[in-house]
Structure formats: structure tokens, C-alpha cells
Write a protein that holds these residues in place. Structure first.
Motif, PDB file in Angstrom:
ATOM      1  N   MET A  52       0.826  -1.258   0.170  1.00  0.00           N
ATOM      2  CA  MET A  52       0.094   0.036  -0.013  1.00  0.00           C
ATOM      3  C   MET A  52       0.826   1.200  -0.114  1.00  0.00           C
ATOM      4  N   LYS A  53       2.036   1.495   0.972  1.00  0.00           N
ATOM      5  CA  LYS A  53       2.875   2.126   0.869  1.00  0.00           C
ATOM      6  C   LYS A  53       3.564   2.622  -0.702  1.00  0.00           C
ATOM      7  N   LYS A  54       3.763   1.338  -1.254  1.00  0.00           N
ATOM      8  CA  LYS A  54       4.435   1.584  -2.647  1.00  0.00           C
ATOM      9  C   LYS A  54       3.536   2.196  -3.456  1.00  0.00           C
ATOM     10  N   ASP A  55       2.338   1.783  -3.429  1.00  0.00           N
ATOM     11  CA  ASP A  55       1.465   2.353  -4.641  1.00  0.00           C
ATOM     12  C   ASP A  55       1.156   3.928  -4.101  1.00  0.00           C
TER      13      ASP A  55
ATOM     14  N   LEU B  91       3.363   5.694  -3.021  1.00  0.00           N
ATOM     15  CA  LEU B  91       4.907   6.581  -3.291  1.00  0.00           C
ATOM     16  C   LEU B  91       4.953   6.574  -5.079  1.00  0.00           C
ATOM     17  N   LYS B  92       4.374   5.486  -5.524  1.00  0.00           N
ATOM     18  CA  LYS B  92       4.190   5.710  -6.974  1.00  0.00           C
ATOM     19  C   LYS B  92       3.146   6.768  -7.622  1.00  0.00           C
ATOM     20  N   GLU B  93       2.274   7.043  -6.841  1.00  0.00           N
ATOM     21  CA  GLU B  93       1.425   7.874  -7.282  1.00  0.00           C
ATOM     22  C   GLU B  93       1.930   9.248  -7.167  1.00  0.00           C
ATOM     23  N   ILE B  94       2.707   9.536  -6.169  1.00  0.00           N
ATOM     24  CA  ILE B  94       3.397  10.925  -5.834  1.00  0.00           C
ATOM     25  C   ILE B  94       4.465  11.210  -6.823  1.00  0.00           C
ATOM     26  N   ILE B  95       5.236  10.142  -7.263  1.00  0.00           N
ATOM     27  CA  ILE B  95       6.212  10.112  -8.151  1.00  0.00           C
ATOM     28  C   ILE B  95       5.746  10.430  -9.460  1.00  0.00           C
ATOM     29  N   ILE B  96       4.655   9.754  -9.765  1.00  0.00           N
ATOM     30  CA  ILE B  96       3.973  10.062 -11.012  1.00  0.00           C
ATOM     31  C   ILE B  96       3.454  11.368 -11.255  1.00  0.00           C
TER      32      ILE B  96
END
Length: 80
Positions: free
Chosen positions: A1-4, A6-11
Motif C-alpha cells: 500500500m505504501k508503494k502504491d 509512493l508511485k502515485e506521488i512520483i507520477i
């Protein structure tokens, strides 16, 4: 869940960077890069006008400005 997350923030950050870069390329010609600043122009008073100014101040200095003040006693005297 934290990875998702983090990915959305980076995108989101990458998309914002792409939008900024595209706007920079499109609006590049409106950014002033070689702006020429004109020099200051100094103004000198012509001699005939300077003489008129000097002669006019002497006349004004000799005049006396008189001011009056009205009190309630003056108004009472006027009524009587």
C-alpha cells in the motif's frame, strides 16, 4: 500500500515537471532575455526659465500672509 502511494506521488511530480517543461518551451519567446534598459536622461533648466524662477521668489518673499481666527467671544460680540 505504501508503494502504491509512493508511485502515485512520483507520477504526479513527473507529470507536473512535464507540464512545466512544455509550458516553458511553448512560452519561451515571451521571456525577455536581452532586455535593453535605456539610460537616464538628465534634465537641465534653461537659463531664461531659471532667471524667471529666481525673480518670482523675491516677490513672494516680500508678501505677508495674514490669518484670522474667530472665537466664540467674537461671535457673541457680533450678535450684540
Amino acid at each position: 500500500m505504501k508503494k502504491d502511494i509512493l508511485k502515485e506521488i512520483i507520477i504526479t511530480l513527473l507529470l507536473a515537471l512535464v507540464v512545466i517543461l512544455v509550458l516553458g518551451v511553448l512560452l519561451y519567446e515571451y521571456i525577455p532575455s536581452n532586455k535593453i534598459v535605456p539610460e537616464k536622461v538628465s534634465y537641465t533648466t534653461p537659463e531664461n526659465i531659471a532667471e524667471e524662477i529666481n525673480t518670482d521668489t523675491n516677490v513672494e518673499d516680500s508678501q505677508v500672509v495674514v490669518t484670522y481666527q474667530i472665537d466664540s467671544t467674537d461671535l457673541k460680540n457680533y450678535k450684540n
